[in-house]
Design a protein around this motif. Structure first.
Motif: not given
Lengths: 197, 197
Positions: A167-172, A174-175, B115, B118, B126, B130, B147-148
């Motif tokens: 995924s381009e964004n990873g988790m919303p 996070w980087g 994507e 998103q 989220s 966290k 986190i992932e």
DNA sequence: CAAAAATAAACGAACGTTCTTTTATTAAAA
DNA sequence: TTTTAATAAAAGAACGTTCGTTTATTTTTG
């Protein structure tokens, strides 16, 4: 008589996959596909009965290749740790190497077409896994549990990790997430911890 | 002046979801949707800018409701076991109660639209997660990990189980799988075993 | 009456597919 | 060896249909 140009069929398959991945199933039109593959619309119908047959064939082929790749160097008689590790690495490598195919399969798996096609698809992996799990339970290397629970624990985290990676964004919030071999191994360790008696 | 008939908008949203789930994104046509919702095609454009906006709005709304449902009775300061259990049960209940919405979201999540959309989607979950994870790690109730990786281990198995439950075929070669509360709890125990130090 | 909701009908564009023709290739005939 | 006949691949243009969307008009209601 004239021979089929297999490069044409290959180009059609490849471009179709790319269109589906980039624009979704409604982004795949036969005329656009023909243009992208450098071919006349009519030519597609030499190789495929219709639009659905095209998707179906790509799906079956990909399913087969993916299964075979996952089973490389794998033996159902392996010890549980080792067998699962081989499968994880095989899958991870394949998905990293062919992100397009991975995306295509993910999209397929979650579309209504999946249930429609599932019946006829041959999948060498299922049978191998059946034996593998039975062996592992018998040897007391794996807790006894329904096959669906096993699958969910053993593979779902891996696929989710790969999806984060791609995924381009990873988790919303996070980087971007990069899945390296260390992270892969550590996650596998967690899975093994859960599954071993 | 005349007031909007909110039942019409609701019917449009509901039918659109159903069409997407049953026939995929290319099965959603504005004219068929209008007929199914008992409305003129032009009426849809009173409530939604265009086809993409329609899908986007359904997605955002569903994302919000799902997040809220998951957080019912949840507090980021809960102990890790309890907090994760609450989330699992909330999610499972919601998915069982609204399989259509679940299917819609799954399809969305794996399509190129995901994507695209998103960025703007607000997701109360989220932020809560966290804090929850940070707390748990600090209290030494949860191993320290990206986190992932946490997400992949903690939730991917749950979603996979639900998908098996809702699939007509279960796993290829096995019969239909029914996810009961006992199986859910046992799988959660496995996950906790993996994630606790 | 004013104003927005709702509709029926229609727009051009794009859709999946097919029809007709041309091109390339092989094998037999000259 | 050259020519010809046969055949399937491939192409281009077109088929009727359906697509997403808009326009012009009518209906409803504050």
């Amino acid at each position: 008589m004239r021979l089929r140009d297999e490069l044409k069929e290959l180009a059609i398959r490849e471009q179709a996959m790319e269109m589906i991945v980039k624009e979704g199933f409604d982004g795949l039109s036969m005329q656009k596909l023909a243009k992208a593959a450098g071919v006349s619309p009519a030519t597609i119908y030499i190789y495929f009965k219709d639009r659905e047959d095209l998707i179906r064939q790509i799906y079956y082929e990909e399913m087969l290749v993916m299964s075979q790749e996952t089973l490389k160097g794998f033996d159902p008689d392996m010890h549980f740790d080792e067998g699962l590790r081989v499968q994880w690495m095989n899958r991870a490598q394949y998905c990293m190497k062919y992100p397009l195919r991975m995306h295509f399969m993910e999209q397929m798996r979650h579309s209504p077409l999946h249930e429609k096609f599932q019946g006829d698809a041959q999948n060498p992996f299922s049978a191998a896994m059946k034996t593998f799990v039975a062996n592992a339970i018998q040897r007391n290397e794996l807790v006894k549990l329904p096959i669906e629970v096993y699958w969910s624990m053993a593979y779902a985290p891996l696929y989710q990790l790969i999806k984060f990676h791609q995924s381009e964004n990873g988790m919303p919030g996070w980087g971007k997430f990069v899945l390296d071999e260390q992270t892969l191994n550590r996650t596998l360790d967690l899975v093994l911890k859960a599954l071993k008696p």
